[in-house]
Design a protein around this motif. Sequence first.
Motif, PDB file in Angstrom:
ATOM      1  N   ALA A 125       0.824  -1.216   0.000  1.00 55.45           N
ATOM      2  CA  ALA A 125       0.000   0.000   0.000  1.00 55.45           C
ATOM      3  C   ALA A 125       0.857   1.264   0.000  1.00 55.45           C
ATOM      4  CB  ALA A 125      -0.931   0.004   1.206  1.00 55.45           C
ATOM      5  N   ASP A 126       2.125   1.143   0.368  1.00 49.86           N
ATOM      6  CA  ASP A 126       3.013   2.304   0.316  1.00 49.86           C
ATOM      7  C   ASP A 126       3.852   2.329  -0.965  1.00 49.86           C
ATOM      8  OD1 ASP A 126       2.095   3.253   2.724  1.00 49.86           O
ATOM      9  OD2 ASP A 126       3.649   2.244   3.897  1.00 49.86           O
ATOM     10  N   PRO A 129       1.402   2.689  -4.906  1.00 50.37           N
ATOM     11  CA  PRO A 129       0.927   4.009  -5.356  1.00 50.37           C
ATOM     12  C   PRO A 129       2.078   4.980  -5.608  1.00 50.37           C
ATOM     13  CG  PRO A 129      -0.106   3.387  -3.248  1.00 50.37           C
ATOM     14  CD  PRO A 129       0.898   2.330  -3.570  1.00 50.37           C
ATOM     15  N   ALA A 130       3.146   4.888  -4.801  1.00 50.07           N
ATOM     16  CA  ALA A 130       4.300   5.774  -5.024  1.00 50.07           C
ATOM     17  C   ALA A 130       4.958   5.432  -6.353  1.00 50.07           C
ATOM     18  CB  ALA A 130       5.309   5.635  -3.878  1.00 50.07           C
TER      19      ALA A 130
ATOM     20  N   TYR B 402       7.502   7.180  10.883  1.00 50.25           N
ATOM     21  CA  TYR B 402       7.344   6.640   9.537  1.00 50.25           C
ATOM     22  C   TYR B 402       6.301   7.422   8.741  1.00 50.25           C
ATOM     23  CZ  TYR B 402       6.203   3.264   5.909  1.00 50.25           C
ATOM     24  OH  TYR B 402       5.988   2.665   4.710  1.00 50.25           O
ATOM     25  N   SER B 404       3.793   6.944   5.733  1.00 47.76           N
ATOM     26  CA  SER B 404       3.135   6.013   4.815  1.00 47.76           C
ATOM     27  C   SER B 404       2.691   6.780   3.573  1.00 47.76           C
ATOM     28  CB  SER B 404       1.913   5.403   5.486  1.00 47.76           C
ATOM     29  OG  SER B 404       0.966   6.439   5.742  1.00 47.76           O
ATOM     30  N   TYR B 405       2.239   6.036   2.548  1.00 43.60           N
ATOM     31  CA  TYR B 405       1.755   6.717   1.346  1.00 43.60           C
ATOM     32  C   TYR B 405       0.505   7.534   1.646  1.00 43.60           C
ATOM     33  CZ  TYR B 405       0.409   7.795  -3.366  1.00 43.60           C
ATOM     34  OH  TYR B 405       0.080   8.484  -4.510  1.00 43.60           O
ATOM     35  N   LEU B 408       1.707  10.659   3.148  1.00 41.16           N
ATOM     36  CA  LEU B 408       2.402  11.443   2.128  1.00 41.16           C
ATOM     37  C   LEU B 408       1.391  12.202   1.271  1.00 41.16           C
ATOM     38  CD1 LEU B 408       5.418  11.497   0.646  1.00 41.16           C
ATOM     39  CD2 LEU B 408       4.168  10.202  -1.055  1.00 41.16           C
ATOM     40  N   SER B 440       9.318  10.952  -3.561  1.00 42.18           N
ATOM     41  CA  SER B 440       7.923  10.515  -3.582  1.00 42.18           C
ATOM     42  C   SER B 440       6.984  11.694  -3.333  1.00 42.18           C
ATOM     43  CB  SER B 440       7.691   9.398  -2.563  1.00 42.18           C
ATOM     44  OG  SER B 440       8.321   9.663  -1.347  1.00 42.18           O
TER      45      SER B 440
END
Lengths: 240, 493
Positions: A125-126, A129-130, B402, B404-405, B408, B440
């Motif tokens: 999930a990280d 998408p990145a 941390y 995470s997406y 982000l 990112s």
Amino acid sequence: MKETGDGQGTDRFRAWMSHTPARLDVGRAGTRPPTKDMLRFRLDHAAAVDAVYGEVKPETLDEFGLFSADTQYRDKEHYLKYPGSGRLLTEESARMLADRCVSAPQVQIVVSDGLSGRAIDDNLADVLPALRDALAVNGLAEGTAFFVRGGRVGVMDDIGRLLKPEALVLLIGERPGLVTAASMSAYMCYRPGPGRRDSDRMVISNIHPGGTPPVEAGAHIGTLLRKMIEQQASGVKLDV
Amino acid sequence: MEHWLTSVGIDIGTSTTKWILSRLKLTLVSDGSALPRYEIADRILAHVSPIYPTPLSGDEAIDVPAVVALLDEGYAGAGIVAEQVQTGAVLITGETATKRNAEQLAHGLARHAGPFVAAAAGADLEALLAGKGSGAQRRSLETDGIVANVDIGGGTANAVYFRRGQPVATATFHVGGRLVRLERSGRVRYAAPALKEWSAGSGDVPPLPPEGSEASFDALQRVCRAMSDTLLRCVCGEAAALAGSKALFVGQPAAHLPCPAEIWISGGVGALMEGPPPASAAETARFGDIGPLLAAGLAELAGTFAVPVRAAEQSARATVIGAGTQTAALSGATLYCSPGVLPLRNVPVVVCEWPPEAADAGTDAGLLAHAAAEAVARGCALYGREQGGDPPFALGLRAPGYVSYRRLSSIADALIAAYASAKLQESILLLVCSNDMAKSLGNRLFGKLGEPWRRKLVCLDQLVPQEGDYLDVGEPLREDVVPVIVKSLLFGG
């Protein structure tokens, strides 16, 4: 009870210790490590074993709409004893790819459990998408992503033979260790296919929150894929 | 794989001016399966200038044309073309002209210092660079205790304390060779006000000979011994010395300072410690000030002082070597940078501290939006568009733990909303992340920003500038190497 050194140079030793997650200077109780550290060690070992035998959660795959293909691995025991079985897709799965996937895409993304299903549950999930943001920034078009059950790194070549992508990236669970059982690698290859060697592939490894940061790994993979396509090369031939 | 950077250091001090040219070797230090990481692996001194007296016009200002002429001549003599210089720093140090025409000087030297150079000075930065240039920082990596470097020039003594390579404290004192100016007869031409105040304030300090009087060698020696003794005791953090020497501190007097295991002395006075001590007022005044006698006082005290005191490996040129070899830092190699935006100079930093992550995504997005809006509003208030450049400020992003997406993505939304509502859509978005997340975040922002804003985006990481620092961001040397100078204070703040 915990014993440490004689205090000589302890500052310096602590400074060195901060560079590694290894179990240094845990002390001892009698002739064995302290109970807490002993239990921690056994817990980490058990987590590593569980990761190998675990499966990727269906929710993880559903979240990204990934369908599943199978290698010829049959079951976990067979998979562990015969690594070669994880490098070839079953005939049924091969037909499924031909049916469902865009042929000859610029970039093919494949996800596989490998030796740690948890690595996929924890990091996909990280990373994914990145990586997709990075494909957009680098102007790369993606094919149809899917999941491979029972995959080994070499399955890239079998998929390459079937789908003929310019570049392929395989996000796969790493062999678990005692530091983490949920670490992912991203293997990449330009025009994968039968006969490709390890020297043709590149890897970003140790992807997990305590190692290579997952979102930044996803972003960097996009840059590497662009360079691979620009230079029509991968592995040791690529000028990174 | 390696790459070389050419860096210049120019130090215009109270008494002397000197410059160096160095070559910095950038090396890819990461292994092939990790994210790329570059370090400055080697620093080579390619050219070292003689030490010139600083050209002054009167006692008040730097003679800018004379400094420029001096560098023109030096560059020509050494066969250096200004266009080859890629990074470095011009430091206007000590009391030089009270730094009044520092900005004028920076403009005058822009050509010599290349397209990308810091014209910076501030006591803390000077102290730090001197401690790096003198070898004291490297020494602290070899020993367990604290190593203090005291750089004593004409106007000030800048102390920095290193523990295992890291600076842990700094202090600056009104102690320097040129604070008492002498004629060969011993007549005192000038005594700095801070010294007068210090001398008048305590019964233990020998009286400072008044300006215009002819001081005996003996009287001068007593003053220099007392200055040396007070300075070293203060550097060792002795409570009584600190309490009795408030007048000697530049800026806020320190209440506590750590006790070092070793004291290194650099600067012009440090270099004089190794020569024979002057034996008369005339010998003392050979540079027109008390510098040689102050050095003799320190050398004499070094033999008996409780903490080992020694002249630094690099003494006279410590600061300029630090300026030329130690100012450039590198952004993390995974970064985002729109083409044609860099270089950027003198961009002030506003820090945006992200709150700890909330469990619920909506709540977290709200907290992030609030933090971004607050930081951007503060940036606009401090460095508003009227007086500010483009960008008016850089945002220093600090995330606990941390990223995470999901987080982000919320961070990207928060930044866009904050900049949009502050009407900064036309300006460059310069972000400096403490975490390894620049590429990112840049990619995410690129996807969300409209034209032409998305073409004016720079995201760097693994740098932790403080609020109020200024940044110089150089042109990328490769796609993934961007040199950055973090200036802790500009023109003395």
